[in-house]
Design a protein around this motif. Structure first.
Motif, PDB file in Angstrom:
ATOM      1  N   PRO A  83       0.846  -1.202   0.000  1.00 24.05           N
ATOM      2  CA  PRO A  83       0.000   0.000   0.000  1.00 24.05           C
ATOM      3  C   PRO A  83       0.878   1.247   0.000  1.00 24.05           C
ATOM      4  O   PRO A  83       1.750   1.385   0.854  1.00 24.05           O
ATOM      5  CB  PRO A  83      -0.787  -0.116   1.303  1.00 24.05           C
ATOM      6  N   MET A  84       0.688   2.093  -0.985  1.00 25.94           N
ATOM      7  CA  MET A  84       1.517   3.294  -1.103  1.00 25.94           C
ATOM      8  C   MET A  84       0.822   4.518  -0.526  1.00 25.94           C
ATOM      9  O   MET A  84       1.197   5.646  -0.810  1.00 25.94           O
ATOM     10  CB  MET A  84       1.893   3.530  -2.567  1.00 25.94           C
ATOM     11  N   LYS A  85      -0.211   4.284   0.292  1.00 30.00           N
ATOM     12  CA  LYS A  85      -0.855   5.356   1.041  1.00 30.00           C
ATOM     13  C   LYS A  85      -1.488   4.728   2.268  1.00 30.00           C
ATOM     14  O   LYS A  85      -1.465   3.516   2.429  1.00 30.00           O
ATOM     15  CB  LYS A  85      -1.879   6.097   0.185  1.00 30.00           C
ATOM     16  N   GLY A  86      -2.038   5.548   3.123  1.00 25.62           N
ATOM     17  CA  GLY A  86      -2.684   5.034   4.313  1.00 25.62           C
ATOM     18  C   GLY A  86      -1.714   4.754   5.447  1.00 25.62           C
ATOM     19  O   GLY A  86      -0.562   5.179   5.426  1.00 25.62           O
ATOM     20  N   PRO A  87      -2.195   4.021   6.453  1.00 23.12           N
ATOM     21  CA  PRO A  87      -1.403   3.845   7.680  1.00 23.12           C
ATOM     22  C   PRO A  87      -0.084   3.111   7.478  1.00 23.12           C
ATOM     23  O   PRO A  87       0.897   3.400   8.171  1.00 23.12           O
ATOM     24  CB  PRO A  87      -2.331   3.066   8.605  1.00 23.12           C
ATOM     25  N   HIS A  88      -0.014   2.178   6.535  1.00 21.69           N
ATOM     26  CA  HIS A  88       1.234   1.452   6.303  1.00 21.69           C
ATOM     27  C   HIS A  88       2.319   2.394   5.782  1.00 21.69           C
ATOM     28  O   HIS A  88       3.440   2.400   6.268  1.00 21.69           O
ATOM     29  CB  HIS A  88       1.022   0.291   5.328  1.00 21.69           C
ATOM     30  N   PHE A  89       1.964   3.180   4.788  1.00 23.43           N
ATOM     31  CA  PHE A  89       2.947   4.097   4.207  1.00 23.43           C
ATOM     32  C   PHE A  89       3.330   5.175   5.215  1.00 23.43           C
ATOM     33  O   PHE A  89       4.495   5.543   5.326  1.00 23.43           O
ATOM     34  CB  PHE A  89       2.411   4.726   2.916  1.00 23.43           C
ATOM     35  N   GLN A  90       2.352   5.658   5.973  1.00 28.95           N
ATOM     36  CA  GLN A  90       2.642   6.678   6.974  1.00 28.95           C
ATOM     37  C   GLN A  90       3.587   6.129   8.044  1.00 28.95           C
ATOM     38  O   GLN A  90       4.492   6.814   8.492  1.00 28.95           O
ATOM     39  CB  GLN A  90       1.350   7.218   7.595  1.00 28.95           C
ATOM     40  N   ARG A  91       3.373   4.886   8.455  1.00 27.64           N
ATOM     41  CA  ARG A  91       4.258   4.268   9.455  1.00 27.64           C
ATOM     42  C   ARG A  91       5.674   4.166   8.898  1.00 27.64           C
ATOM     43  O   ARG A  91       6.643   4.448   9.574  1.00 27.64           O
ATOM     44  CB  ARG A  91       3.738   2.891   9.845  1.00 27.64           C
ATOM     45  N   TRP A  92       5.796   3.738   7.625  1.00 32.45           N
ATOM     46  CA  TRP A  92       7.113   3.637   7.002  1.00 32.45           C
ATOM     47  C   TRP A  92       7.789   5.006   6.979  1.00 32.45           C
ATOM     48  O   TRP A  92       8.969   5.137   7.323  1.00 32.45           O
ATOM     49  CB  TRP A  92       6.991   3.087   5.578  1.00 32.45           C
ATOM     50  N   ALA A  93       7.044   6.045   6.594  1.00 34.14           N
ATOM     51  CA  ALA A  93       7.609   7.394   6.514  1.00 34.14           C
ATOM     52  C   ALA A  93       8.057   7.876   7.897  1.00 34.14           C
ATOM     53  O   ALA A  93       9.144   8.452   8.040  1.00 34.14           O
ATOM     54  CB  ALA A  93       6.596   8.358   5.911  1.00 34.14           C
ATOM     55  N   GLU A  94       7.237   7.631   8.917  1.00 35.20           N
ATOM     56  CA  GLU A  94       7.605   8.025  10.278  1.00 35.20           C
ATOM     57  C   GLU A  94       8.865   7.286  10.734  1.00 35.20           C
ATOM     58  O   GLU A  94       9.753   7.872  11.360  1.00 35.20           O
ATOM     59  CB  GLU A  94       6.457   7.729  11.242  1.00 35.20           C
ATOM     60  N   MET A  95       8.944   6.002  10.409  1.00 37.15           N
ATOM     61  CA  MET A  95      10.087   5.186  10.799  1.00 37.15           C
ATOM     62  C   MET A  95      11.365   5.678  10.106  1.00 37.15           C
ATOM     63  O   MET A  95      12.420   5.781  10.727  1.00 37.15           O
ATOM     64  CB  MET A  95       9.808   3.729  10.426  1.00 37.15           C
ATOM     65  N   LEU A  96      11.248   6.008   8.837  1.00 32.46           N
ATOM     66  CA  LEU A  96      12.402   6.493   8.088  1.00 32.46           C
ATOM     67  C   LEU A  96      12.856   7.851   8.626  1.00 32.46           C
ATOM     68  O   LEU A  96      14.051   8.084   8.827  1.00 32.46           O
ATOM     69  CB  LEU A  96      12.067   6.567   6.603  1.00 32.46           C
TER      70      LEU A  96
END
Length: 122
Positions: free
Chosen positions: A79-92
């Protein structure tokens, strides 16, 4: 006496590798992202990490190894949007802040924020 440790900036290929390896090690251990990494995406980690090194090296150091769209096939199941992508962005972003400081680190944080913002708009 308090000793302050100055974090390095993102300046070398080794720094890029540290950033990517650290962030994606966290993703593999994250309760939300790990299932995607392991089951849904069935990521071939060595190939995926190499593509990510190339992407961030291009974005931050100006190298030319990354070719536009190189990550698309590897991300097609994610998923390139939503909670999964947001979590990845926060982690990075957190990884950058924990490991690096300086103009290139700020550039990386801005790039991550832009990617996250674009994913919300998509």
């Amino acid at each position: 006496m308090v000793t302050l440790t100055t974090l390095p900036d993102l300046r070398t290929e080794g720094d890029i590798k540290t950033l990517v390896d650290t962030a994606f090690s966290k993703a593999n251990d994250d309760e939300l992202l790990a299932p995607l990494c392991h089951a849904v995406a069935r990521v071939h980690w060595p190939r995926h990490l190499t593509s990510l090194y190339d992407y961030w090296s291009n974005a931050l150091l100006g190298t030319t190894r990354y070719q536009e769209g190189q990550l698309v096939p590897l991300h097609s199941a994610l998923p390139m949007k939503g909670p999964h992508f947001q979590r990845w962005a926060e982690m990075l972003q957190r990884t950058v802040e924990e490991k690096f400081a300086g103009s290139k680190a700020e550039e990386a944080i801005h790039k991550v924020a832009t990617l996250a913002s674009n994913s919300r708009a998509a």
